[in-house]
Design a protein around this motif. Structure first.
Motif, PDB file in Angstrom:
ATOM      1  N   ALA A  67      -4.703   2.979 -14.913  1.00  0.00           N
ATOM      2  CA  ALA A  67      -4.238   1.584 -15.243  1.00  0.00           C
ATOM      3  C   ALA A  67      -2.868   1.230 -14.730  1.00  0.00           C
ATOM      4  O   ALA A  67      -2.424   0.540 -14.353  1.00  0.00           O
ATOM      5  CB  ALA A  67      -4.346   1.147 -16.613  1.00  0.00           C
ATOM      6  N   ALA A  68      -2.039   2.484 -15.075  1.00  0.00           N
ATOM      7  CA  ALA A  68      -0.448   2.370 -14.635  1.00  0.00           C
ATOM      8  C   ALA A  68      -0.479   2.588 -13.139  1.00  0.00           C
ATOM      9  O   ALA A  68       0.495   1.763 -12.608  1.00  0.00           O
ATOM     10  CB  ALA A  68       0.276   3.703 -15.253  1.00  0.00           C
ATOM     11  N   LEU A  69      -1.248   3.166 -12.546  1.00  0.00           N
ATOM     12  CA  LEU A  69      -1.214   2.926 -11.149  1.00  0.00           C
ATOM     13  C   LEU A  69      -1.758   1.755 -10.272  1.00  0.00           C
ATOM     14  O   LEU A  69      -1.210   1.368  -9.306  1.00  0.00           O
ATOM     15  CB  LEU A  69      -2.111   4.349 -10.483  1.00  0.00           C
ATOM     16  CG  LEU A  69      -1.679   5.517 -11.038  1.00  0.00           C
ATOM     17  CD1 LEU A  69      -2.742   6.609 -10.594  1.00  0.00           C
ATOM     18  CD2 LEU A  69      -0.731   6.166  -9.771  1.00  0.00           C
ATOM     19  N   ALA A  70      -2.784   1.273 -11.043  1.00  0.00           N
ATOM     20  CA  ALA A  70      -3.351  -0.045 -10.498  1.00  0.00           C
ATOM     21  C   ALA A  70      -2.612  -1.241 -10.643  1.00  0.00           C
ATOM     22  O   ALA A  70      -2.701  -2.238 -10.006  1.00  0.00           O
ATOM     23  CB  ALA A  70      -4.613  -0.188 -11.069  1.00  0.00           C
ATOM     24  N   LYS A  71      -1.424  -1.177 -11.581  1.00  0.00           N
ATOM     25  CA  LYS A  71      -0.208  -2.371 -11.792  1.00  0.00           C
ATOM     26  C   LYS A  71       0.289  -2.445 -10.322  1.00  0.00           C
ATOM     27  O   LYS A  71       0.713  -3.443 -10.004  1.00  0.00           O
ATOM     28  CB  LYS A  71       0.545  -1.981 -12.685  1.00  0.00           C
ATOM     29  CG  LYS A  71       0.080  -2.267 -13.969  1.00  0.00           C
ATOM     30  CD  LYS A  71       1.439  -2.142 -15.123  1.00  0.00           C
ATOM     31  CE  LYS A  71       0.747  -2.228 -16.459  1.00  0.00           C
ATOM     32  NZ  LYS A  71       1.563  -1.319 -17.297  1.00  0.00           N
ATOM     33  N   SER A  72       0.185  -1.437  -9.306  1.00  0.00           N
ATOM     34  CA  SER A  72       0.910  -1.645  -7.875  1.00  0.00           C
ATOM     35  C   SER A  72       0.060  -2.554  -7.102  1.00  0.00           C
ATOM     36  O   SER A  72       0.691  -3.207  -5.995  1.00  0.00           O
ATOM     37  CB  SER A  72       0.873  -0.432  -7.530  1.00  0.00           C
ATOM     38  OG  SER A  72      -0.096   0.142  -7.041  1.00  0.00           O
ATOM     39  N   GLY A  73      -1.203  -2.653  -7.204  1.00  0.00           N
ATOM     40  CA  GLY A  73      -1.956  -3.542  -6.593  1.00  0.00           C
ATOM     41  C   GLY A  73      -2.732  -2.870  -5.508  1.00  0.00           C
ATOM     42  O   GLY A  73      -3.755  -3.126  -5.059  1.00  0.00           O
ATOM     43  N   ALA A  74      -2.645  -1.384  -5.531  1.00  0.00           N
ATOM     44  CA  ALA A  74      -3.659  -0.270  -5.005  1.00  0.00           C
ATOM     45  C   ALA A  74      -4.918  -0.519  -5.558  1.00  0.00           C
ATOM     46  O   ALA A  74      -5.125  -0.746  -6.845  1.00  0.00           O
ATOM     47  CB  ALA A  74      -2.889   1.002  -5.195  1.00  0.00           C
ATOM     48  N   ALA A  75      -6.090  -0.010  -4.887  1.00  0.00           N
ATOM     49  CA  ALA A  75      -7.220   0.072  -5.046  1.00  0.00           C
ATOM     50  C   ALA A  75      -7.296   1.412  -5.853  1.00  0.00           C
ATOM     51  O   ALA A  75      -7.282   2.601  -4.984  1.00  0.00           O
ATOM     52  CB  ALA A  75      -8.252   0.041  -3.911  1.00  0.00           C
ATOM     53  N   VAL A  76      -7.392   1.695  -7.195  1.00  0.00           N
ATOM     54  CA  VAL A  76      -7.521   2.885  -7.850  1.00  0.00           C
ATOM     55  C   VAL A  76      -8.864   3.274  -8.315  1.00  0.00           C
ATOM     56  O   VAL A  76      -9.759   2.468  -8.924  1.00  0.00           O
ATOM     57  CB  VAL A  76      -6.717   2.878  -9.100  1.00  0.00           C
ATOM     58  CG1 VAL A  76      -6.653   4.226  -9.853  1.00  0.00           C
ATOM     59  CG2 VAL A  76      -5.193   2.443  -8.714  1.00  0.00           C
ATOM     60  N   THR A  77      -9.431   4.479  -7.939  1.00  0.00           N
ATOM     61  CA  THR A  77     -10.751   5.045  -8.250  1.00  0.00           C
ATOM     62  C   THR A  77     -10.291   5.831  -9.304  1.00  0.00           C
ATOM     63  O   THR A  77      -9.671   6.781  -9.017  1.00  0.00           O
ATOM     64  CB  THR A  77     -11.477   5.773  -7.101  1.00  0.00           C
ATOM     65  OG1 THR A  77     -11.546   4.529  -6.128  1.00  0.00           O
ATOM     66  CG2 THR A  77     -12.676   6.182  -7.807  1.00  0.00           C
ATOM     67  N   ALA A  78     -10.916   5.875 -10.706  1.00  0.00           N
ATOM     68  CA  ALA A  78     -10.690   6.750 -11.770  1.00  0.00           C
ATOM     69  C   ALA A  78     -11.903   7.724 -11.880  1.00  0.00           C
ATOM     70  O   ALA A  78     -13.115   6.947 -11.992  1.00  0.00           O
ATOM     71  CB  ALA A  78     -10.566   5.740 -12.977  1.00  0.00           C
TER      72      ALA A  78
END
Ligand SMILES: C[S@@+](CC[C@H](N)C(=O)[O-])C[C@H]1O[C@@H](n2cnc3c(N)ncnc32)[C@H](O)[C@@H]1O
Length: 237
Positions: A67-78
């Motif tokens: 979630a911290a990474l996704a704040k940038s707008g990048a498409a994050v796969t967890a």
């Protein structure tokens, strides 16, 4: 790998995290004395995700790191192999794509992620070289690797104090905040047995990464490691 880690099978590790999933983030914050937030900020800064990028967060647990990474707008796969952790993550972060899978057999094609990161997960993986080679495989040429992990404080006095904390204080805090105190005995053992900053750097280089470097956070209680997949990538078997 250490004796503590070698004695655990992947199913046991997954089962242990299933058991702590609900209280995981609360216990984590209590045990780190609030430092967990600073470590996450430093990790996101090192990953430096851009809105157009695809980022893979391995051993994502309940998705707090994702979630911290996704704040940038990048498409994050967890990605995580504990069904319990993934279930809590999906409930808390419906905007993030969760994948239930093993870090040593990533269910992705080669060279599709701009950045791969793992926070407090590598130490729990039974086959670390295999996991690092999978990270290398799925990264695009020139892609970034960031590993945030507990490490060894280089100053003897800090190290002695920290290890006393792991042996004495942490089990007491876990007793109050966690649903599975045994998991936190394992946490202390696995941190003390884990390779130090230089040993982990060697493992990262052996997987093919270049520009390998680290920086200590909180006097080396945690280390932030980085590497790059070379732009003209050498294919590794
Ligand atoms: C301490 S949690 C870290 C969670 C999250 N990254 C964070 O920073 O809060 C470690 C996670 O690693 C996962 N894990 C351990 N071995 C794994 C493996 N081989 N494949 C996928 N996940 C794994 C566990 O299920 C657990 O959720």
């Amino acid at each position: 790998m250490s004796q503590a880690d070698m004695s655990k099978r992947p199913e046991e590790v997954a089962g242990m995290f299933d058991g702590v999933a609900k209280g995981y983030d609360r216990t984590n914050n209590a045990l780190s004395g609030g430092n967990a937030v600073l470590w996450r900020v430093a990790t996101v800064k090192a990953v430096d995700p851009k809105p157009s990028e695809r980022v893979l967060d391995i051993a994502a647990g309940t998705g707090t790191s994702s979630a911290a990474l996704a704040k940038s707008g990048a498409a994050v796969t967890a990605l995580d192999f504990s069904a319990g952790m993934v279930a809590v993550g999906r409930e808390r972060h419906p905007e993030i794509e969760f994948v239930e899978a093993d870090a040593t057999e990533l269910p992705f094609e080669d060279e599709i992620f701009d950045a791969v990161t793992i926070s407090f997960g590598l130490r729990n993986i039974v086959d670390v070289p295999k996991a690092l080679s999978e990270m290398y495989r799925v990264l695009k040429p020139g892609g970034r690797l960031v590993i945030c992990e507990f490490s060894t404080p280089p100053a003897p006095i800090v190290r002695a104090g920290y290890w006393a904390y792991l042996d004495v204080v942490m089990p007491l805090v876990a007793k109050v905040t966690s649903t599975n105190t045994g998991a936190y005995d394992y946490l202390g053992e696995s941190i003390k047995a884990w390779p130090d900053q230089l040993e982990l750097s060697v493992l990262i280089r052996s997987a093919g990464f270049t520009r390998v470097a680290y920086r200590n956070l909180t006097a080396g209680v945690v280390a932030l490691h980085r590497g790059r997949k070379p732009a003209a990538s050498l294919r590794r078997s």
